[in-house]
Design an enzyme around this catalytic site. Structure first.
Site, mmCIF file in Angstrom:
data_model
loop_
_atom_site.group_PDB
_atom_site.id
_atom_site.type_symbol
_atom_site.label_atom_id
_atom_site.label_comp_id
_atom_site.label_asym_id
_atom_site.label_seq_id
_atom_site.Cartn_x
_atom_site.Cartn_y
_atom_site.Cartn_z
ATOM 1 N N ASP A 51 0.815 -1.118 -0.073
ATOM 2 C CA ASP A 51 0.088 0.048 0.019
ATOM 3 C C ASP A 51 0.995 1.150 0.002
ATOM 4 O O ASP A 51 1.663 1.710 0.843
ATOM 5 C CB ASP A 51 -0.905 -0.069 1.115
ATOM 6 C CG ASP A 51 -2.068 0.726 0.940
ATOM 7 O OD1 ASP A 51 -2.026 1.690 0.079
ATOM 8 O OD2 ASP A 51 -3.015 0.688 1.909
ATOM 9 N N ASP A 52 0.807 2.005 -1.026
ATOM 10 C CA ASP A 52 1.768 3.136 -1.270
ATOM 11 C C ASP A 52 3.155 3.090 -1.227
ATOM 12 O O ASP A 52 3.825 3.979 -0.820
ATOM 13 C CB ASP A 52 1.081 4.394 -0.329
ATOM 14 C CG ASP A 52 -0.274 4.750 -0.298
ATOM 15 O OD1 ASP A 52 -0.950 4.203 -1.398
ATOM 16 O OD2 ASP A 52 -0.614 5.594 0.515
ATOM 17 N N CYS A 90 -5.568 4.091 -4.207
ATOM 18 C CA CYS A 90 -5.764 2.640 -3.911
ATOM 19 C C CYS A 90 -7.113 1.835 -4.186
ATOM 20 O O CYS A 90 -6.939 0.670 -4.961
ATOM 21 C CB CYS A 90 -5.792 2.731 -2.176
ATOM 22 S SG CYS A 90 -4.650 3.589 -1.341
ATOM 23 N N ARG A 94 -7.432 -1.353 -6.974
ATOM 24 C CA ARG A 94 -8.094 -2.685 -6.287
ATOM 25 C C ARG A 94 -9.206 -3.282 -7.048
ATOM 26 O O ARG A 94 -9.436 -4.297 -7.381
ATOM 27 C CB ARG A 94 -8.341 -2.565 -4.764
ATOM 28 C CG ARG A 94 -6.765 -2.457 -3.983
ATOM 29 C CD ARG A 94 -7.177 -1.807 -2.678
ATOM 30 N NE ARG A 94 -6.024 -1.190 -2.316
ATOM 31 C CZ ARG A 94 -4.907 -1.795 -1.468
ATOM 32 N NH1 ARG A 94 -5.384 -3.064 -1.072
ATOM 33 N NH2 ARG A 94 -3.987 -1.335 -1.024
ATOM 34 N N LYS A 155 -6.391 -5.169 3.617
ATOM 35 C CA LYS A 155 -7.167 -3.880 3.102
ATOM 36 C C LYS A 155 -8.096 -4.351 1.892
ATOM 37 O O LYS A 155 -7.641 -4.743 0.946
ATOM 38 C CB LYS A 155 -6.118 -2.748 2.602
ATOM 39 C CG LYS A 155 -6.970 -1.482 2.169
ATOM 40 C CD LYS A 155 -5.905 -0.540 1.835
ATOM 41 C CE LYS A 155 -6.439 0.791 1.435
ATOM 42 N NZ LYS A 155 -5.488 2.094 1.316
ATOM 43 N N HIS A 157 -11.062 -1.948 0.773
ATOM 44 C CA HIS A 157 -11.355 -0.506 0.188
ATOM 45 C C HIS A 157 -12.235 -0.674 -1.222
ATOM 46 O O HIS A 157 -11.977 0.137 -1.953
ATOM 47 C CB HIS A 157 -9.938 -0.009 -0.252
ATOM 48 C CG HIS A 157 -10.029 1.661 -0.202
ATOM 49 N ND1 HIS A 157 -8.854 2.387 -0.281
ATOM 50 C CD2 HIS A 157 -10.901 2.360 0.449
ATOM 51 C CE1 HIS A 157 -9.239 3.585 -0.308
ATOM 52 N NE2 HIS A 157 -10.495 3.726 0.424
ATOM 53 N N HIS A 245 1.738 2.360 4.191
ATOM 54 C CA HIS A 245 0.707 3.417 4.218
ATOM 55 C C HIS A 245 0.934 4.236 5.569
ATOM 56 O O HIS A 245 0.887 3.498 6.484
ATOM 57 C CB HIS A 245 -0.871 3.095 4.058
ATOM 58 C CG HIS A 245 -1.876 3.899 3.715
ATOM 59 N ND1 HIS A 245 -2.261 5.000 4.596
ATOM 60 C CD2 HIS A 245 -2.524 4.250 2.764
ATOM 61 C CE1 HIS A 245 -2.844 5.756 4.133
ATOM 62 N NE2 HIS A 245 -3.459 5.339 2.831
ATOM 63 N N ASP A 351 0.066 -0.848 -4.878
ATOM 64 C CA ASP A 351 -1.223 -0.175 -5.649
ATOM 65 C C ASP A 351 -1.116 1.134 -6.241
ATOM 66 O O ASP A 351 -2.034 1.341 -6.827
ATOM 67 C CB ASP A 351 -2.241 -0.225 -4.530
ATOM 68 C CG ASP A 351 -2.171 0.713 -3.426
ATOM 69 O OD1 ASP A 351 -0.965 1.225 -3.185
ATOM 70 O OD2 ASP A 351 -3.075 0.861 -2.437
ATOM 71 N N ASN A 352 -0.243 2.034 -6.021
ATOM 72 C CA ASN A 352 -0.054 3.102 -6.650
ATOM 73 C C ASN A 352 1.376 3.927 -6.221
ATOM 74 O O ASN A 352 2.219 2.854 -5.471
ATOM 75 C CB ASN A 352 -1.041 4.057 -6.323
ATOM 76 C CG ASN A 352 -1.607 4.196 -4.761
ATOM 77 O OD1 ASN A 352 -2.560 3.864 -4.654
ATOM 78 N ND2 ASN A 352 -0.546 4.616 -4.069
ATOM 79 N N LYS A 406 1.568 9.228 -5.647
ATOM 80 C CA LYS A 406 0.248 9.169 -5.754
ATOM 81 C C LYS A 406 -0.788 10.044 -6.048
ATOM 82 O O LYS A 406 -0.610 11.152 -5.390
ATOM 83 C CB LYS A 406 -0.242 8.358 -4.167
ATOM 84 C CG LYS A 406 -1.551 7.954 -3.852
ATOM 85 C CD LYS A 406 -1.653 7.468 -2.411
ATOM 86 C CE LYS A 406 -3.180 7.197 -2.248
ATOM 87 N NZ LYS A 406 -3.216 6.614 -0.610
#
Length: 580
Positions: A51-52, A90, A94, A155, A157, A245, A351-352, A406
């Site tokens: 994540d991030d 995010c 996903r 996660k 989301h 994150h 994810d990014n 991001k």
């Protein structure tokens, strides 16, 4: 007459016996084929999402300051993708991963939440629901119906409503959280207030242990699901870490490993990461590096206290990446110990791009003052009760040569580190430079599992488990030819990838990229720019005027993308997008 009837009954009995024997034989043959297919032919699939995470955090992607031996080994023994694209945020990524659809088709054209709502002209429009649409079937649902044992941890989301919790989108067992919280057991939101619920199989879980830490506890849960797996079925496991994150938090012993490591500052780290990336083989040696943003204060201009606080934030961030790598090692150890590793396709990606939030940027300036009982003292940074952000300064260093982070349509926002490994799959190891996307995961998984997407069937329906009418067709491409070394890319130069999120928009086609960023300072869409990514991955030399024919071709792709995916640019910037 009696003898005639008896003869008929005997004859009928023989015919019925033959008939039933035929049915039994056919069923046994079907069961045998099904069991053989499940046990011997189809691979397990393990999808791991960070994540991030910044592009160069892994040593194999140009880093070296953070210990990432597990992921480095996966990349060296498998495939590392130099041009793998995600969405700029995010939930958008996903949705694309799990449905094979553009985020606008999947229902995540924007994020719906307390601090993010669709613009007036987007409200009620298809694709802006803020959760997965009913006509967007998930890869987990299709694999579940095909006999895979499916489970998810981490996660989600993609919608907190009951119908959209992961247990109802194709997973047999889950332990999930809708969006980010603190990483310990406080259940506080990312900015230190509110409450975040964990769901175990769709129900709120109230049994978090005192020593709960997301990365470690998610791994415990995931290995537990592996232990519970159906022995006669392949599995699809989705492990969605919340690291790294914000809020940046990690166990003390891991943070201590990086004490003093970043005292030379983010300017030095950015230079090292850029050099490491260009020497890795992922980029050309003479690639143009993005200029440092004007709002990044030079490290030497900071005060002694500012340097200590800033360096500490990066130490915590590094600890989170380190801890994630160590826990992925635990999963791989389990797979190897139980003879599951060789026939498991492992996919890892972020994810990014890196998150650039700080006390001056993003939601943080408005939200941090609202938090109660926050202790961001130097001694407590990274522990319970702290809300630490590592800022656009370190995010810029993490992206190396790339521009922005991001939420941006620049390379720093959407080009992400990605790895695939599959020892038993005749995978051609090395670096792949083809244009690839999160959209490609679903078609790849379905092909390897021997599953046909319901949109391609004559009725448009799946089995009785999910009869909801016709489903949208995935737009990604199977990477199986790339995995087997039969092709360098699954896309030609005319097979474009379009993207848009919060105004950051554009198209990638071959080596070319059309980009229109969102200017946060002026709250409006910036003008279009055109870049040759082979020479200029840092997006520095705008060719929109010197290559008018290419500019018009890329604008044509953009118009087609908008039309095909129902993109609605938020007001008041709609007029700014009237194209020539």
């Amino acid at each position: 007459m009696f003898n005639t009837a008896l003869t008929f009954l005997k004859s009928s009995h023989v015919m019925l016996s033959v008939f039933f024997l035929a049915i039994v034989s056919a069923n046994a043959h079907a069961v045998e084929n099904k069991t053989k297919q499940h046990n011997d032919e189809r691979p397990n699939i393990l999808l791991i999402v960070a994540d991030d995470m910044a592009y160069t955090d892994l040593s194999v992607f140009g880093g070296g300051d953070i210990a990432t031996p597990t992921l480095d080994t996966l990349a060296e023994e498998g495939l590392a993708f130099s041009r793998f694209y995600a969405a700029a945020q995010c939930s958008a990524t996903r949705s694309m991963l799990l449905t094979g659809l553009d985020n606008h088709q999947a229902g995540m054209g924007t994020t719906v939440g307390a601090y993010s709502q669709p613009a007036p002209n987007q409200q009620g429009k298809p694709g802006y629901e803020g959760e997965i649409r009913d006509d967007a079937i998930t890869v987990s649902t299709l694999l579940q119906e095909a006999g895979y044992d499916t489970f998810m941890v981490g996660k989600w989301h993609l919608g907190a409503s009951l119908k959209n919790r992961p247990i109802n989108r194709g997973f047999n067992r889950t332990f999930a959280i809708q969006q980010n919280s603190d990483h310990f057991n406080d259940r506080l939101g990312s900015f230190g207030f509110g409450r975040r619920d964990y769901w175990r199989n769709g129900e709120v879980a109230n049994d978090l242990p005192d020593d709960f830490y997301q990365t470690r506890s998610f791994t415990d849960e995931f290995i537990g699901h592996l232990q519970q797996r159906k022995q006669d079925s392949p599995f699809f496991g989705y492990l969605a870490y919340t690291a790294p994150h914000y809020p940046l938090q990690a166990p003390d012993d891991i943070i201590d490993k990086y004490k003093g490591k970043y005292d030379t500052g983010y300017d030095v780290l950015r230079q090292k990461r850029a050099e490491g990336l260009m020497s890795s083989g992922l980029l050309a040696q003479n690639a143009l590096v993005s200029h440092q943003r004007a709002d990044v204060t030079q490290w030497d201009a900071l005060s002694v206290d500012e340097k200590k606080t800033s360096a500490r934030a990066m130490e915590i961030y590094a600890a989170m990446v380190d801890e994630m790598d160590s826990n992925i090692a635990r999963v791989i150890h389990y797979l190897k110990k139980n003879d599951l590793y060789d026939n498991t396709l492992i996919i890892f990606l972020s994810d990014n791009g890196a998150e650039a939030a700080s006390h001056l940027r993003g939601h943080a300036p408005a939200l941090i003052p609202k938090a109660k009982n926050v202790d961001n003292s130097l001694a407590n940074m990274g522990r319970k009760g702290s809300v630490v952000l590592y800022s656009h300064t370190w995010a810029s260093a993490g992206e190396g040569v790339f521009r922005e982070y991001k939420f941006s349509g620049a390379e720093g926002g959407i080009r992400v580190p990605a790895i695939m490994s599959w020892p038993a799959g005749s995978l051609k190891a090395g670096i792949n430079h083809g244009v690839t996307s999160v959209l490609d995961f679903m078609p790849t998984a379905l092909e390897l599992a021997g599953v046909t997407h319901p949109s391609t069937s004559s009725s448009g329906n799946t089995s009785s488990k999910s009869e909801k009418g016709r489903f949208q067709s995935p737009i990604g491409k199977s990477l199986v030819p790339v995995l087997h070394g039969e092709a360098d890319s699954v896309r030609t130069d005319d097979d474009y990838l379009g993207f848009e999120f919060w105004g950051g928009r554009g198209v990638v086609a071959g080596n070319w990229k059309l980009t229109g960023l969102y200017n946060q300072q002026q709250s409006k869409l910036a003008r279009w720019e055109l870049f040759d990514l082979t020479k200029d991955p840092g997006e520095q030399a705008d060719l929109s005027h010197s290559r008018p024919e290419k500019m018009q071709q890329m604008l044509g792709y953009w118009r087609e993308y908008v039309k095909n995916n129902g993109v609605v640019l938020a007001e008041p910037d709609v007029p700014a997008l009237r194209l020539p």
